[in-house]
Design a protein around this motif. Structure first.
Motif, PDB file in Angstrom:
ATOM      1  N   VAL A  73      34.641 -40.156  14.769  1.00 58.24           N
ATOM      2  CA  VAL A  73      34.675 -38.536  14.352  1.00 58.24           C
ATOM      3  C   VAL A  73      35.200 -37.846  15.479  1.00 58.24           C
ATOM      4  N   THR A  74      35.981 -36.907  15.077  1.00 61.26           N
ATOM      5  CA  THR A  74      36.413 -35.822  15.881  1.00 61.26           C
ATOM      6  C   THR A  74      35.525 -34.456  15.971  1.00 61.26           C
ATOM      7  N   SER A  84      27.807 -46.911  16.250  1.00 60.91           N
ATOM      8  CA  SER A  84      27.196 -48.145  15.451  1.00 60.91           C
ATOM      9  C   SER A  84      25.755 -47.895  15.050  1.00 60.91           C
ATOM     10  N   GLY A  85      25.199 -48.683  14.187  1.00 60.55           N
ATOM     11  CA  GLY A  85      23.894 -48.357  13.648  1.00 60.55           C
ATOM     12  C   GLY A  85      23.960 -47.502  12.335  1.00 60.55           C
ATOM     13  N   GLU A  86      22.792 -47.147  11.823  1.00 54.10           N
ATOM     14  CA  GLU A  86      22.515 -46.441  10.561  1.00 54.10           C
ATOM     15  C   GLU A  86      23.691 -45.426  10.443  1.00 54.10           C
ATOM     16  N   LEU A  90      24.425 -41.170  11.794  1.00 51.46           N
ATOM     17  CA  LEU A  90      25.686 -40.680  12.312  1.00 51.46           C
ATOM     18  C   LEU A  90      26.498 -39.631  11.537  1.00 51.46           C
ATOM     19  N   GLN A  91      26.042 -39.636  10.279  1.00 56.92           N
ATOM     20  CA  GLN A  91      26.601 -38.328   9.308  1.00 56.92           C
ATOM     21  C   GLN A  91      25.579 -37.239   9.702  1.00 56.92           C
ATOM     22  N   SER A  92      24.113 -37.426  10.087  1.00 53.88           N
ATOM     23  CA  SER A  92      23.516 -36.091  10.329  1.00 53.88           C
ATOM     24  C   SER A  92      23.889 -35.754  12.022  1.00 53.88           C
ATOM     25  N   ILE A  93      24.361 -36.965  12.826  1.00 49.08           N
ATOM     26  CA  ILE A  93      24.830 -36.209  13.973  1.00 49.08           C
ATOM     27  C   ILE A  93      25.900 -35.426  14.064  1.00 49.08           C
ATOM     28  N   LEU A 142      17.014 -41.407  15.762  1.00 49.81           N
ATOM     29  CA  LEU A 142      18.345 -41.553  15.070  1.00 49.81           C
ATOM     30  C   LEU A 142      18.673 -43.036  15.314  1.00 49.81           C
ATOM     31  N   TRP A 143      18.839 -43.903  14.408  1.00 51.18           N
ATOM     32  CA  TRP A 143      19.128 -45.207  14.653  1.00 51.18           C
ATOM     33  C   TRP A 143      20.700 -45.558  15.213  1.00 51.18           C
ATOM     34  N   ASN A 144      21.110 -45.228  16.198  1.00 50.30           N
ATOM     35  CA  ASN A 144      22.571 -45.249  16.715  1.00 50.30           C
ATOM     36  C   ASN A 144      22.755 -45.331  17.871  1.00 50.30           C
TER      37      ASN A 144
END
Length: 269
Positions: A73-74, A84-86, A90-93, A142-144
Motif C-alpha cells: 500500500v502507498t 502479512s497477517g489478517e 491491514l485495511q484498517s491500518i 491488529l493481527w499484522n
C-alpha cells in the motif's frame, strides 16, 4: 425480592418489568485470532531506494480464497507499507494512515503540495509502533506484521538520501534492518537475502533476488502464490507499486517427480 423460574428452569431473581436485557449488547468484542490471512512480505534496501515484494493470496484457513488481494500500500509519495497477517486489519491500518494524511493536508498552512511536508517512513513506522502497542495493551491487537519502506527526513522536512526499512509486529515490537521478511519468509527467504545482499545492489539485482525468494516461498509455503507484486521507493520517482504478475516456475526437479519409496506409487508417501 422473590425468585422466579424462567424457561429452562434456571432460578433467577425477577427483574423489574421496565428493564430489557439484550444478550448481544453486553461486553466488548475482540478478535481472538486472524481469519483471512496473507503470508510473507519481503523488503530490501538497494542503491538509490527500497523495494518490497509480496504475493496476492489471502487464505481463509487452508483455503486459497482470494487470489488478487494487494498487500502493498502507498501511504504517500515517499512511503510504502506491506503487511502479512489478517487482511481486514491491514485495511484498517491503511484507512487510518490515509485519514491521518488527509487531516495533515487539511490543517496545513499552505494549499500547495510543494509546501506540505508529508510524513516520512520513519514517522509512519514510529506511529504504527505506538498504535500496535496500544492495541496490544487493550487486548485487541491488529493481527499484522507491517513492513515500512521509504526515506528518512530532515527536521526542515526535506528528504534525505538515507533509505529506511523497518517492521512492526502485532505487539509493538519494532526494528530496522537492510533486509526484512515477515511470515514464513522469515524462516526461508531471510537467510537467502542476507547471504546475497550488498549495500551497492542495483535495482535489477534487488528485484531478481526478491523474485527468487518469492518463487522459493511458492515452492515451500502452502499459503503462498506465484502471483506477486513488487513496490519501490526512490527519492526521485517516489513510491510505485506494480500491477500483479505471475512468476515463472519449474516443477521438473528430480525430488518432485521421483516416486517416493521406489514402489511404483504416484509420488506420495
Amino acid at each position: 425480592m422473590s425468585l422466579s423460574l424462567q424457561n429452562g428452569g434456571a432460578p433467577t431473581r425477577a427483574l423489574p418489568s421496565v428493564t430489557t436485557v439484550h444478550a448481544t449488547s453486553g461486553g466488548n468484542q475482540r478478535t481472538t485470532r486472524p481469519i483471512t490471512t496473507g503470508t510473507s512480505v519481503l523488503g530490501i534496501k538497494y542503491k538509490g531506494g527500497v523495494m518490497l515484494a509480496a504475493d496476492t493470496l489471502v487464505s481463509y484457513g487452508s483455503l486459497a480464497k482470494y487470489k488478487n488481494a494487494r498487500r502493498l500500500v502507498t501511504v504517500n509519495s515517499r512511503t510504502l507499507i506491506g503487511a502479512s497477517g489478517e487482511y481486514s486489519d491491514l485495511q484498517s491500518i491503511s484507512d487510518l494512515l490515509v485519514s491521518n494524511a488527509l487531516e495533515d493536508r487539511c490543517t496545513a498552512d499552505s494549499l500547495y503540495d510543494e509546501d506540505n511536508n508529508e510524513e516520512c517512513a520513519g514517522e509512519v513506522w514510529s506511529y504504527l509502533r505506538a498504535v500496535m502497542y496500544q492495541r496490544r495493551n487493550k487486548m485487541n491487537p491488529l493481527w499484522n506484521d507491517v513492513v515500512v519502506a521509504g526515506f528518512r527526513q530532515e527536521p526542515d522536512g526535506t528528504t534525505t538520501d538515507t533509505p529506511f526499512l523497518g517492521v512492526v509486529d502485532k505487539i509493538g515490537t519494532a526494528y530496522e534492518d537492510d533486509v526484512l521478511a515477515t511470515g514464513f519468509g522469515a524462516y526461508i527467504a531471510l537467510p537467502l537475502m542476507r547471504e546475497k545482499y550488498r549495500p551497492d545492489m542495483e535495482e535489477g539485482e534487488a528485484r531478481a533476488l526478491l523474485e527468487d525468494c518469492l518463487r522459493i516461498l511458492f515452492y515451500r509455503d502452502c499459503r503462498a502464490l506465484n502471483r506477486v507484486q513488487i513496490a519501490k521507493v526512490t527519492k526521485e520517482g517516489g513510491a510505485l507499486v506494480s500491477e500483479p504478475y505471475e512468476l515463472d516456475t519449474y516443477w521438473d526437479f528430480k525430488g518432485y517427480v521421483t516416486n517416493k519409496g521406489e514402489i511404483g506409487t504416484d509420488g506420495g508417501w
